[in-house]
Design a protein around this motif. Sequence first.
Motif, PDB file in Angstrom:
ATOM      1  N   VAL A 172       0.861  -1.176   0.000  1.00 47.45           N
ATOM      2  CA  VAL A 172       0.000   0.000   0.000  1.00 47.45           C
ATOM      3  C   VAL A 172       0.901   1.230   0.000  1.00 47.45           C
ATOM      4  CG1 VAL A 172      -1.627   1.326   1.388  1.00 47.45           C
ATOM      5  CG2 VAL A 172      -1.931  -1.142   1.126  1.00 47.45           C
ATOM      6  N   TYR A 173       0.700   2.113  -0.961  1.00 48.60           N
ATOM      7  CA  TYR A 173       1.575   3.267  -1.130  1.00 48.60           C
ATOM      8  C   TYR A 173       0.926   4.507  -0.520  1.00 48.60           C
ATOM      9  CZ  TYR A 173       4.807   6.539  -3.375  1.00 48.60           C
ATOM     10  OH  TYR A 173       5.743   7.506  -3.608  1.00 48.60           O
TER      11      TYR A 173
ATOM     12  N   VAL B  51       2.938  -1.496   4.167  1.00 52.56           N
ATOM     13  CA  VAL B  51       2.506  -0.109   4.045  1.00 52.56           C
ATOM     14  C   VAL B  51       3.734   0.788   3.875  1.00 52.56           C
ATOM     15  CG1 VAL B  51       1.344   1.837   5.152  1.00 52.56           C
ATOM     16  CG2 VAL B  51       0.422  -0.467   5.405  1.00 52.56           C
TER      17      VAL B  51
ATOM     18  N   SER C 231      -4.943   6.649  -4.561  1.00 51.97           N
ATOM     19  CA  SER C 231      -5.313   6.195  -3.218  1.00 51.97           C
ATOM     20  C   SER C 231      -6.810   5.928  -3.120  1.00 51.97           C
ATOM     21  CB  SER C 231      -4.931   7.251  -2.173  1.00 51.97           C
ATOM     22  OG  SER C 231      -3.553   7.511  -2.186  1.00 51.97           O
TER      23      SER C 231
ATOM     24  N   ASP D 111      -6.632   1.389   0.835  1.00 53.55           N
ATOM     25  CA  ASP D 111      -5.282   1.758   1.273  1.00 53.55           C
ATOM     26  C   ASP D 111      -5.301   2.238   2.729  1.00 53.55           C
ATOM     27  OD1 ASP D 111      -4.096   1.275  -1.290  1.00 53.55           O
ATOM     28  OD2 ASP D 111      -4.937   3.179  -1.960  1.00 53.55           O
TER      29      ASP D 111
END
Length: 402
Positions: A3-4, A324, A365, A369
């Motif tokens: 997850v960015y 993450v 996003s 996320d």
Amino acid sequence: MPVYLDHAATTPVTPHALAAFTEQAARGGNPSSLHSAGQRARRALEDARESLAASLGAHPSEVVLTSGGTEADNLAVKGLFWGRRDADPRRTRILCSSIEHHAVMDAVEWLERHEGAEVVWLPCGSDGVTRLEAVRSELEHDPSSIALIAVMWANNEVGALQPIADIAALAAEHGVPVHSDAVQAFGHVPVNFAASGLATMAVSGHKVGAPVGTGALVVRRNAVLTPVQHGGGQQRGLRSGTLDAAGAAAFAAAAADAVARLPEEAARLEALRHRLVDGVLREVPEARLSGPADPAERLPGIAHFTFPGCEGDSLLFLLDMMGVEASTGSACTAGVPRPSHVLLAMGLTEEQARGAQRFSLGWSSGEDDVDALLAVVGRAFQQARQAGMAGHASSIRTASSR
């Protein structure tokens, strides 16, 4: 897949920008060449400049294409300082906010060490907003000695918006130019160069979905800058060098998309940010949210916290192991073991500042996320705090044995 949550460092290239880049890169051509391929590249470049100018609220002749925000900031700060000092040797003072990105801060400090600049660091409040009264006081004290003022549009760590229009209006009363690093603001909040009153403004492509290596400095037509680099005399002689038509096309495409969807995207990110903030404070009640409380005074996609009792780097690595990807602050100083100068300027202690973590949202996003972060942040915090306490106890034992 990870997850960015580090869009403030760089955001993924958008499909439109990638298509614009690859199309022009395949065509090739040097925009300075006189043959057909060169002239096609020149047309593509100038079309991109016009599109980018429209997105920025500027005239095309005011847009100087650069390799990114750092180059743009250096050209503005050094160029304005030299130009103003050459016109009047008394102009050696630089008023600079204490929360600037290092692209501005380090350029100012270089001028102080090597060019005789006298720097006044403008204070900010605990919310990270530069104090307008400090700017007014310095301007009224001795305006004839001021070369320029540098205040960023929005802080890259805590997301605090700065009173740019008010600062520019104050400076205009004394004929002092203002530079603003708008790298984090452009594409996320309304930015209009013509209405801003600024002399110069820096923006960067990879913050809005263009490839890394694209950027621009917007220079008002009556501003006098001394060039930082010399060569073929491109772009009004302010920034020599062969121009990247493909990069310019990609930047223009990403910027146009970001500006066109700004109102709805800002509202979407603000809702996601609200969900993230509420969730983090629920999972980690000890966490403290940084920056302005009022949504109108901050960027919609940045949520910055300090987590007591743990090192930000430890928390970052633990979150990374849990899938993450976040940040302790500015990516340009990642790996440097010192507290954020922004947080120290806001009044935090070094110990508090070391527990920083920034979560930043962008065009890709979504709620999943945020939910992924909330599922692991409590566990990551507990582990990071235990590691911090163990390290603290170990240092005490080592010190007592000496």
